[in-house]
Every structure is written in C-alpha cells, then in structure tokens.
Scaffold this motif. Structure first.
Motif, short mmCIF file in Angstrom:
data_model
loop_
_atom_site.label_atom_id
_atom_site.label_comp_id
_atom_site.label_asym_id
_atom_site.label_seq_id
_atom_site.Cartn_x
_atom_site.Cartn_y
_atom_site.Cartn_z
N ARG A 72 0.84 -1.20 0.00
CA ARG A 72 0.00 0.00 0.00
C ARG A 72 0.88 1.25 0.00
N GLY A 73 0.44 2.25 -0.75
CA GLY A 73 1.14 3.53 -0.78
C GLY A 73 2.42 3.53 -1.59
N GLN A 74 2.84 2.40 -2.13
CA GLN A 74 4.08 2.34 -2.88
C GLN A 74 3.82 2.56 -4.37
N ALA A 75 4.91 2.73 -5.12
CA ALA A 75 4.82 2.86 -6.57
C ALA A 75 4.61 1.47 -7.16
N ILE A 76 3.42 1.24 -7.74
CA ILE A 76 3.04 -0.08 -8.22
C ILE A 76 2.87 -0.04 -9.73
N GLY A 77 3.40 -1.05 -10.40
CA GLY A 77 3.18 -1.21 -11.82
C GLY A 77 2.30 -2.42 -12.08
N VAL A 78 1.44 -2.32 -13.07
CA VAL A 78 0.59 -3.44 -13.47
C VAL A 78 0.95 -3.79 -14.91
N LEU A 79 1.37 -5.03 -15.13
CA LEU A 79 1.75 -5.48 -16.46
C LEU A 79 0.53 -6.02 -17.18
N ALA A 80 0.16 -5.38 -18.27
CA ALA A 80 -1.05 -5.78 -19.00
C ALA A 80 -0.76 -6.98 -19.89
N SER A 117 -0.27 -5.82 -24.98
CA SER A 117 -1.71 -6.08 -24.87
C SER A 117 -2.54 -5.32 -25.89
N GLY A 118 -2.00 -4.25 -26.45
CA GLY A 118 -2.78 -3.42 -27.35
C GLY A 118 -3.53 -2.30 -26.66
N LEU A 119 -3.47 -2.22 -25.34
CA LEU A 119 -4.10 -1.12 -24.62
C LEU A 119 -3.38 0.19 -24.93
N THR A 120 -4.14 1.25 -25.03
CA THR A 120 -3.54 2.56 -25.32
C THR A 120 -4.07 3.59 -24.34
N ALA A 121 -3.29 4.65 -24.14
CA ALA A 121 -3.71 5.74 -23.26
C ALA A 121 -4.57 6.72 -24.06
N PRO A 122 -5.50 7.45 -23.40
CA PRO A 122 -5.78 7.32 -21.97
C PRO A 122 -6.87 6.29 -21.71
N LEU A 123 -6.93 5.82 -20.48
CA LEU A 123 -8.00 4.93 -20.08
C LEU A 123 -9.19 5.74 -19.59
N VAL A 124 -10.30 5.05 -19.40
CA VAL A 124 -11.48 5.71 -18.85
C VAL A 124 -11.21 6.19 -17.43
N PRO A 158 -9.19 7.96 -14.82
CA PRO A 158 -8.12 8.97 -14.84
C PRO A 158 -7.05 8.75 -13.77
N ARG A 159 -7.31 7.86 -12.81
CA ARG A 159 -6.33 7.63 -11.76
C ARG A 159 -5.14 6.80 -12.25
N ILE A 160 -5.29 6.14 -13.38
CA ILE A 160 -4.29 5.18 -13.85
C ILE A 160 -3.53 5.76 -15.04
N ARG A 161 -2.24 5.87 -14.90
CA ARG A 161 -1.38 6.33 -16.00
C ARG A 161 -0.94 5.13 -16.82
N VAL A 162 -1.06 5.23 -18.14
CA VAL A 162 -0.66 4.16 -19.04
C VAL A 162 0.70 4.47 -19.64
N VAL A 163 1.61 3.50 -19.57
CA VAL A 163 2.91 3.62 -20.20
C VAL A 163 2.95 2.62 -21.35
N GLU A 164 3.08 3.12 -22.55
CA GLU A 164 3.10 2.26 -23.71
C GLU A 164 4.53 1.77 -23.98
N GLY A 165 4.62 0.67 -24.72
CA GLY A 165 5.92 0.09 -25.03
C GLY A 165 6.09 -1.27 -24.37
N GLU A 166 6.84 -2.13 -25.03
CA GLU A 166 7.04 -3.49 -24.53
C GLU A 166 7.95 -3.50 -23.31
#
Length: 307
Positions: free
Chosen positions: A139-147, A173-180, A182-190
């Motif tokens: 909790r409270g840490q910098a977390i990344g989610v791999l799509a 995954s093919g996901l692109t920014a921005p998402l619906v 707004p709390r989640i920042r998307v970073v594109e690239g493998e």
C-alpha cells in the motif's frame, strides 16, 4: 485397500478434506510432493485467526492436526492414477502403489507468467497478482501493473485503491492511453525486464531503454491445472473464463467437487484457480464431507445386499 480415500495434494484443500474424513473415522492417506503454489510468499493473508502465517507453517500445522486424528501424510510424487478392482491405484515415483476406494484431487495449479526476464525470480515477493492476498503489504508504494489482457485494467483499478501511484504498462496487450479511469497512468511500449537493486525491485525496463521506477509489479498469471500425473483417470479439463477471456484451466467438477469420473472428487485450485487459502480450505472440507456420504451410501448398500 490401503485407505478409504487417497488425497493427491497436501495443500489447504487436500489437508482440510483429509481431516474431515479422518474425523469421520475414515482411513485416509495424503500424498504430497512439497510444491505449494504460494511457497514464495512471506505470509498467507485473510486467514482468520492466522493472519500472515507462513504458508509452510500453515501446512505443517495442518499435517499435525490430520495425524492427530489418524490420517497419514506420505511425502512423494504421484506419477499416475487409474481405476482398478472397484477402486483406484495411485503410482508413486519411488515405485510404491497405493490403493483406495475413492480419490480426492487437490494438486492445485502452476502459475505461468509472461516471458519477461526477472518476473519469475521475484514472484510472490514484489511481483504479485492478487490485491487481496498481497496488496495491503505494498500500500502507498509505486506499483506497476503489467497488462497481458484487457483484464489488467480491472487489476490496476483494484491496486489503485491501495496506492495513488499506479502505472499500467501496456506491454503487448494493445491497450492505449488514456483509459477511462483517470487515476491510472498508461505507459506504452514493450516491457523487457525488471530492475533489482540489492534484494528489492526498483523499476520496470522498457524496450526503449527507459526504466520506470516501481517498487512492486502486479501481473496476472495463467494458472494451469496440474494434470500430468493424472493421465490414467482421463479427467476432463476446461477453460476458466471471464466473459470471452480465458484466464486459466481447471478440472471439471460440480459444486460438490464431484468430477465426471465416478469415485473421484476435486477441491481447491485444481477446480477453482481463483480460490484463496480459506476458500480452498472450505472446498476441501466440503469435498471430504461429500466423499464420506458417498462411502456411507456404498457401505449401506453392501450391508443390505449381504442380508
């Protein structure tokens, strides 16, 4: 027969089912190859009364409880199981064979991870999958989610409840920014790897060479039911689905744990890869009770037939 029931797998589901049977004065043998799914985790959470207990300590306590009721645990690896002489034969890697009237399959699953260097080495520590199992600890840490699928958005939202700094790595995954959301920042690239400093994950490396600082990475594994040792039973396997997404595989069973193969039950992650420790315990207990009822029915029929 060596036992009324042989249980294949000595995790929370297998031990709970075996204990229920032993408390009903059934002879039961648990065969376990010491490969618990959550072995890498520091602790098991949401286990009421045992919050944060070491997974191996939890199993050790369970084995002692089972043995106190006369149940047996046999360390070893099952290589095959098959119907034989009105019951079942279970072959072991050491050449031994166990016979039983019924089988309970609780072998669990194997978590297959995306082919990204470093993920498997950190699995269960700072490479995580379940916010309910491990989220509070980061909790409270910098977390990344791999799509790895569109379901990653939901995973990112769940971790977003626990930290204001969640990044969703689009990866392949093919996901692109921005998402619906707004709390989640998307970073594109493998994603091509993770950075580790000392014994701590410190970042996620992209194919561009950029390293995004992160202290934990969440990734959805593909849980595949362990069936390599069950060929002789020909148990059917089906996809675990959420909508049109295939999330894993599981053994086919009804809500009582009964498989289409007469005399064989299944419990825990073998039938429900999403079940946590407590859910697997409950499924094992339920399957053990159903097995005992099935044996009672058979015993009664024999007594009636004998006059």
């Amino acid at each position: 027969m060596d036992a009324d029931v042989v249980v294949i797998g000595g995790g929370p589901a297998g031990l709970s089912g075996a204990k229920a049977l032993a408390r009903s004065l059934r002879s039961v043998v648990v065969v376990d190859d010491d490969r618990p799914r959550n072995a890498a985790a520091d602790g098991a959470h949401n286990v009421l009364g045992n919050e944060g207990i070491s997974p191996r300590e939890l199993l050790a306590v369970g084995r002692r409880e089972l043995e106190s009721y006369g149940g047996r645990v046999r360390p070893g690896r099952v290589t095959d199981a098959r119907a034989a002489d009105g019951g079942f034969e279970v072959s072991l890697a050491d050449g031994g064979v166990l016979t039983a009237r019924r089988l309970l399959i609780a072998s669990g699953t194997v978590d297959e991870l995306p082919d990204v260097p470093g993920l498997a080495d950190r699995w269960g520590r700072d490479v995580l999958h379940c916010p309910y199992c491990h989220g509070y600890e980061v909790r409270g840490q910098a977390i990344g989610v791999l799509a790895t699928s569109p379901m990653a958005v939901h995973q990112a939202q769940m971790f977003g409840q626990l930290s204001p700094d969640v990044v969703l790595f689009a990866h392949t995954s093919g996901l692109t920014a921005p998402l619906v959301d707004p709390r989640i920042r998307v970073v594109e690239g493998e994603v091509v790897g993770v950075e580790v400093t000392g014994d701590r994950l410190t970042g996620v490396r992209l194919a561009s060479g950029e390293v995004v600082p992160r202290r934990a990475v969440a990734v959805a594994s593909f849980p595949r039911a362990r069936t390599e040792h069950l060929a002789g039973l020909a148990l059917p396997v089906e996809d675990l689905r959420m909508g049109d997404q295939v999330l894993g595989t599981k053994l086919v069973a009804d809500h009582m744990g009964r498989t289409p193969v007469p005399g064989v039950w299944v419990a825990g992650n073998s039938a429900d890869p999403m079940a946590q420790v407590v859910g697997s315990m409950a499924a094992g207990l339920w399957a053990g009770a159903q097995l005992n009822m099935d044996l009672i029915t058979e015993d009664t029929a024999r007594l009636v037939a004998a006059g």
